[in-house]
Every structure is written in C-alpha cells, then in structure tokens.
Design a protein around this motif. Structure first.
Motif, PDB file in Angstrom:
ATOM      1  N   PRO A  48      24.914  -0.585  49.845  1.00  8.11           N
ATOM      2  CA  PRO A  48      24.759  -2.028  49.724  1.00  8.11           C
ATOM      3  C   PRO A  48      23.292  -2.436  49.787  1.00  8.11           C
ATOM      4  O   PRO A  48      22.430  -1.612  50.107  1.00  8.11           O
ATOM      5  N   MET A  49      23.015  -3.689  49.511  1.00  8.30           N
ATOM      6  CA  MET A  49      21.654  -4.202  49.573  1.00  8.30           C
ATOM      7  C   MET A  49      21.343  -4.832  50.924  1.00  8.30           C
ATOM      8  O   MET A  49      20.295  -5.442  51.112  1.00  8.30           O
ATOM      9  N   ARG A  50      22.267  -4.666  51.860  1.00  9.22           N
ATOM     10  CA  ARG A  50      22.024  -5.084  53.245  1.00  9.22           C
ATOM     11  C   ARG A  50      22.641  -4.058  54.182  1.00  9.22           C
ATOM     12  O   ARG A  50      23.756  -3.576  53.957  1.00  9.22           O
ATOM     13  N   HIS A  51      21.901  -3.721  55.209  1.00 11.70           N
ATOM     14  CA  HIS A  51      22.429  -2.871  56.272  1.00 11.70           C
ATOM     15  C   HIS A  51      21.909  -3.422  57.591  1.00 11.70           C
ATOM     16  O   HIS A  51      20.704  -3.393  57.861  1.00 11.70           O
ATOM     17  N   GLY A  52      22.823  -3.947  58.411  1.00  9.53           N
ATOM     18  CA  GLY A  52      22.402  -4.531  59.673  1.00  9.53           C
ATOM     19  C   GLY A  52      21.450  -5.693  59.453  1.00  9.53           C
ATOM     20  O   GLY A  52      21.768  -6.669  58.770  1.00  9.53           O
ATOM     21  N   SER A  53      20.258  -5.575  59.994  1.00  5.68           N
ATOM     22  CA  SER A  53      19.249  -6.632  59.877  1.00  5.68           C
ATOM     23  C   SER A  53      18.242  -6.369  58.761  1.00  5.68           C
ATOM     24  O   SER A  53      17.220  -7.041  58.677  1.00  5.68           O
ATOM     25  N   LEU A  54      18.537  -5.391  57.902  1.00  2.18           N
ATOM     26  CA  LEU A  54      17.651  -5.046  56.789  1.00  2.18           C
ATOM     27  C   LEU A  54      18.273  -5.449  55.459  1.00  2.18           C
ATOM     28  O   LEU A  54      19.445  -5.163  55.207  1.00  2.18           O
ATOM     29  N   PHE A  55      17.477  -6.091  54.633  1.00  2.00           N
ATOM     30  CA  PHE A  55      17.881  -6.439  53.279  1.00  2.00           C
ATOM     31  C   PHE A  55      16.962  -5.730  52.290  1.00  2.00           C
ATOM     32  O   PHE A  55      15.779  -5.524  52.572  1.00  2.00           O
ATOM     33  N   LEU A  56      17.502  -5.401  51.125  1.00  2.00           N
ATOM     34  CA  LEU A  56      16.710  -4.824  50.044  1.00  2.00           C
ATOM     35  C   LEU A  56      16.657  -5.812  48.886  1.00  2.00           C
ATOM     36  O   LEU A  56      17.633  -6.519  48.614  1.00  2.00           O
ATOM     37  N   ALA A  57      15.521  -5.833  48.185  1.00  9.80           N
ATOM     38  CA  ALA A  57      15.384  -6.689  47.011  1.00  9.80           C
ATOM     39  C   ALA A  57      14.469  -6.011  46.001  1.00  9.80           C
ATOM     40  O   ALA A  57      13.560  -5.271  46.365  1.00  9.80           O
ATOM     41  N   GLY A  58      14.723  -6.280  44.731  1.00  8.61           N
ATOM     42  CA  GLY A  58      13.877  -5.727  43.681  1.00  8.61           C
ATOM     43  C   GLY A  58      14.056  -4.230  43.524  1.00  8.61           C
ATOM     44  O   GLY A  58      15.141  -3.677  43.726  1.00  8.61           O
ATOM     45  N   ASP A  59      12.953  -3.550  43.166  1.00  9.60           N
ATOM     46  CA  ASP A  59      13.009  -2.117  42.867  1.00  9.60           C
ATOM     47  C   ASP A  59      13.416  -1.268  44.063  1.00  9.60           C
ATOM     48  O   ASP A  59      13.772  -0.101  43.889  1.00  9.60           O
ATOM     49  N   ALA A  60      13.369  -1.798  45.255  1.00 10.56           N
ATOM     50  CA  ALA A  60      13.856  -1.052  46.414  1.00 10.56           C
ATOM     51  C   ALA A  60      15.357  -0.794  46.297  1.00 10.56           C
ATOM     52  O   ALA A  60      15.871   0.181  46.860  1.00 10.56           O
ATOM     53  N   ALA A  61      16.058  -1.656  45.553  1.00 11.46           N
ATOM     54  CA  ALA A  61      17.512  -1.545  45.445  1.00 11.46           C
ATOM     55  C   ALA A  61      17.984  -1.139  44.069  1.00 11.46           C
ATOM     56  O   ALA A  61      19.090  -0.602  43.927  1.00 11.46           O
ATOM     57  N   HIS A  62      17.171  -1.388  43.041  1.00 13.91           N
ATOM     58  CA  HIS A  62      17.654  -1.112  41.685  1.00 13.91           C
ATOM     59  C   HIS A  62      16.490  -0.976  40.715  1.00 13.91           C
ATOM     60  O   HIS A  62      15.444  -1.588  40.871  1.00 13.91           O
ATOM     61  N   ILE A  63      16.713  -0.142  39.711  1.00 18.40           N
ATOM     62  CA  ILE A  63      15.766   0.051  38.621  1.00 18.40           C
ATOM     63  C   ILE A  63      16.540  -0.141  37.319  1.00 18.40           C
ATOM     64  O   ILE A  63      17.662   0.340  37.177  1.00 18.40           O
ATOM     65  N   VAL A  64      15.941  -0.841  36.372  1.00 18.89           N
ATOM     66  CA  VAL A  64      16.536  -0.968  35.039  1.00 18.89           C
ATOM     67  C   VAL A  64      15.542  -0.430  34.019  1.00 18.89           C
ATOM     68  O   VAL A  64      14.329  -0.507  34.227  1.00 18.89           O
ATOM     69  N   PRO A  65      16.015   0.102  32.897  1.00 21.30           N
ATOM     70  CA  PRO A  65      15.080   0.435  31.825  1.00 21.30           C
ATOM     71  C   PRO A  65      14.354  -0.834  31.395  1.00 21.30           C
ATOM     72  O   PRO A  65      14.912  -1.938  31.497  1.00 21.30           O
ATOM     73  N   PRO A  66      13.136  -0.718  30.897  1.00 24.34           N
ATOM     74  CA  PRO A  66      12.405  -1.931  30.498  1.00 24.34           C
ATOM     75  C   PRO A  66      13.002  -2.617  29.280  1.00 24.34           C
ATOM     76  O   PRO A  66      12.629  -3.752  28.979  1.00 24.34           O
ATOM     77  N   THR A  67      13.926  -1.980  28.594  1.00 20.44           N
ATOM     78  CA  THR A  67      14.594  -2.589  27.447  1.00 20.44           C
ATOM     79  C   THR A  67      15.329  -3.851  27.894  1.00 20.44           C
ATOM     80  O   THR A  67      16.253  -3.788  28.687  1.00 20.44           O
ATOM     81  N   GLY A  68      14.900  -4.996  27.401  1.00 15.19           N
ATOM     82  CA  GLY A  68      15.530  -6.251  27.802  1.00 15.19           C
ATOM     83  C   GLY A  68      14.785  -7.008  28.870  1.00 15.19           C
ATOM     84  O   GLY A  68      15.137  -8.141  29.198  1.00 15.19           O
ATOM     85  N   ALA A  69      13.755  -6.392  29.478  1.00 18.02           N
ATOM     86  CA  ALA A  69      12.849  -7.075  30.418  1.00 18.02           C
ATOM     87  C   ALA A  69      13.584  -7.680  31.612  1.00 18.02           C
ATOM     88  O   ALA A  69      13.432  -8.858  31.919  1.00 18.02           O
ATOM     89  N   LYS A  70      14.353  -6.880  32.323  1.00 22.34           N
ATOM     90  CA  LYS A  70      15.133  -7.390  33.451  1.00 22.34           C
ATOM     91  C   LYS A  70      14.543  -7.080  34.825  1.00 22.34           C
ATOM     92  O   LYS A  70      14.973  -7.666  35.818  1.00 22.34           O
ATOM     93  N   GLY A  71      13.585  -6.160  34.927  1.00 24.59           N
ATOM     94  CA  GLY A  71      13.146  -5.701  36.240  1.00 24.59           C
ATOM     95  C   GLY A  71      12.631  -6.807  37.145  1.00 24.59           C
ATOM     96  O   GLY A  71      13.172  -7.070  38.229  1.00 24.59           O
TER      97      GLY A  71
END
Length: 389
Positions: free
Chosen positions: A274-297
C-alpha cells in the motif's frame, strides 16, 4: 526538533505537498539528501495536466507558468507516413501545458522561504523510525552532526531509490513491475520544435517522440536497446534517425543543433502497495513509476499529493481519520488507471523484441482505427489530459 509532518524529498512532489500543507496551517519540514543546485539540475518531463496546474494556481505559484507555459490543445500519433491528430481540447475541453519539471521545481523552491516552508538540504544518512507508532521520527546527519525530527506523520516523496519505501516491512507490501527491453535516448537542444504539438511516432525502425520545452528549446527521443551507449550516438546520427522515424511531414521541419543534454533512460512500470503503512505515506516515484509515454509521472505525483494534503489537513484541522485511512486506496485507484494508459500507449507505439509481423500489423490496424474513430480518440484524449481526481 518537532513538527507535524516530515516530508522526505525536495523534488516537485515533496515541495508541492509542503506548500499545500503550509497553506492550510499544517507545520512541516522537508528533508533532502542533495544540494539545492543538484535538485534543480535534474532534467525531467514537461507536460502538465490540468490537475497539476490547478494546484499551482491555487497556491499562487503560477505566475511564470502562465507567462511561459505553452497551452497544448492536442498531440499527434504517427505511423511512419501520416500524422493522426488527437484534438484533446475539442474532445475534452481541457488543455495540457508544456512547462518543464525543472521549472516547476524552481518555482516551488523560490516560493518556500516567503511562505515559511523549511527545507533542509544535504541531509545525509536519512533514516525513518517508529513508523508503526503515532510518534515516528526521522534521523539524519547535517554538517557532521546527528539530528532528529519528531512528527506525527512522515511523507516519503524521495523517489524510487529513497529510504521511505524500504522502511515498510516486506511482509506488509506488494510490488508489481514490468521492465521494458529498451530505453529512451533523448536529446535536448536549443532549436525550434518541428511541430506545434507533441508527436508520438511508431515507425518500422522504432519509436520516436518530438516534444518541446519552449518555442526555442526542443526535446526529442528514440527508443534503443538497453545495450546501446550514448557515446555511439553522435548528434548527427541521432538527428538522422529522428528524421526517418518521425515521418516525412515532421522531418522537413526539424531544426538541428548541438545537444545541451543527451542520455538514455530505461523504462519500467512499477507499483508498490500500500501507499501508507502506519504513520508513513508514500507519494510520487517512491510508490510508482510509469513509462514516460503519455507524460504521467509528475502528474501522478501531483494527484498523490492532492489526496495526501487533503487527508492530512482533515486530520489536523478536524480530527478526521477517515481521509488518512483511505488515502492509499484512493491514490492507487488513479495510479493504476494511469499505469494502464502509459502501458497501452507504450505497447502501441514501440516495437518489442518478441514482436513479429502479426504484432506489427495489429499496431497498424489500431492506429488506423484511432484515425477514423472519434470514440477511440476521445478515450485517448481523456486519459492524456488527466482523469478527474
């Protein structure tokens, strides 16, 4: 030192989160391992969805964006012979804005002192502690001395290689990954773009992308095997290959110039749950990577931060724990839709090593269908400009 939220990472995700929290009166501190100049030296993408530009406008950190950003009403797919224009504005009523990620970072950094957003640069040996409790803290070394920041929450915005995601126990996590068998060889040059809008090209020789950072600075890419080296691609060879892959209409308008920057970026799709564990949250590239095709990062990072700032603000201002509890599921629903779009566009526009004549004909048939179908173009346009939050 004590604060309400420690943010790890001073890239655009961490900076944007910090500004959103400070605007709502939430105390936070950003901890960044690199120097400010290094952060600004990262060359990244430059197509912003409305979600991202709306956040910057809400913060009042959009003056230069409005002055220098290029509003784009569409983009093109190319099949080696023709350009298939996707009229994103006509189909959705929304623009995207061409404005470099480096410039977004600069704007957020320069606005920080006047808004009371503290950023600690050159923090070495950053470590997270007690994330399963309601009293987590972050330790690091600065100027040779050990330091500690106590907080109620930690936000990991420190990218794929940062310490935040690694602090979550493997037993509590799931990882999904697709590593692609090619990379994007890119060239940045101070020349006028070959087209007013981005071009994604599928050619028999491989993929190419024509994009821009401004009216006088262009960014081009081709896909190459991961075994290729930048040294094997002098500027003229790369310009020649671009002219072939982008097709005859674009080729006649390419202006050539010396590379300001040239590099090969590997491609992968990756999601951590998950993108949260206890008191820690993840956001951006820490949680997900997309190919640059489509410019979503960058745009996915902005939507993560929008959800997270709303959840944390609700917690501190109203004692609302539901937003915090629901953050991961809410963010991941949008992440997976963006992953699907980037993956499908990558499959459509690239030649994979295992592909044969059948797969090539399927790509051509799909592009031909898109060229003649308003419904297909609308689906692409909706995803390209960004799905609603």
């Amino acid at each position: 030192m004590k604060t309400q939220v420690v943010i790890i990472g001073a890239g655009p995700a961490g900076l944007l989160l910090g500004h959103l929290l400070r605007a709502e009166g939430v105390d936070c501190v950003i901890v960044e391992r690199a120097a400010a100049d290094y952060v600004l030296g990262r060359i990244r993408a430059g197509v912003l969805e409305r979600t991202t530009t709306d956040l910057l406008e809400r913060l009042g950190i959009d003056e230069r964006l409005r002055r220098e950003g290029l509003l784009e009403e569409g983009f093109c797919l190319a099949d080696g012979e023709r350009l298939i224009r996707i009229d994103t504005y006509g189909l959705t009523g929304k623009h995207v804005t061409v404005y470099g990620q480096t410039e977004v970072t600069r704007d957020l950094m320069e606005a920080a002192p006047g808004r009371g957003l503290e950023i600690i640069y050159e923090a070495a040996d950053v470590a997270l502690h007690a994330i399963d409790s309601e009293a987590p803290y972050v330790s690091f070394t600065k100027d040779g001395s050990e330091r500690r920041i106590d907080a109620r929450f930690i936000a990991g915005c420190d990218g794929y290689h940062g310490p935040s995601r690694r602090a979550i126990p493997a037993s509590a996590a799931r990882e999904y990954e697709r590593v692609y068998p090619f990379g994007w060889l890119g060239i940045l040059a101070d020349v006028a773009p070959c087209h007013d809008e981005l071009i994604y090209a599928n050619h028999a020789r491989g993929f190419a992308l024509a994009s821009m950072r401004s009216r006088v600075r262009s960014r081009y890419y081709i896909d190459v095997p991961l075994t290729e080296r930048v040294e094997d691609w002098p500027d003229e060879r790369l310009w020649d290959e671009l002219a072939i892959r982008l097709g005859p209409e674009a080729a006649t308008r390419i202006s050539r110039g010396p590379a300001i920057e040239k590099s090969i970026a590997p491609l992968r799709s990756y999601v951590f749950e998950p993108m949260r564990h206890g008191s820690l949250f993840l956001a951006g590239d820490a949680a997900h990577i997309v190919p640059p095709t489509g410019a979503k990062g960058l745009n996915l990072a902005a939507s993560d931060v929008a959800y997270l700032s709303e959840a944390l603000t609700g917690y501190f201002r109203r004692g609302d724990r539901d937003g915090v509890a629901g953050f991961s599921a809410k963010a991941l629903a949008r992440v997976w839709k963006a992953e699907r779009f980037s993956w499908s566009l990558t499959k459509l526009m690239h030649r994979f090593p295992e592909d044969g004549p059948f797969e090539r004909q399927m790509q051509m048939a799909e592009l031909d269908y898109i060229a003649s179908s308003r419904a297909a173009q609308t689906a692409i346009a909706e995803n390209y400009v960004g799905l609603p939050l």
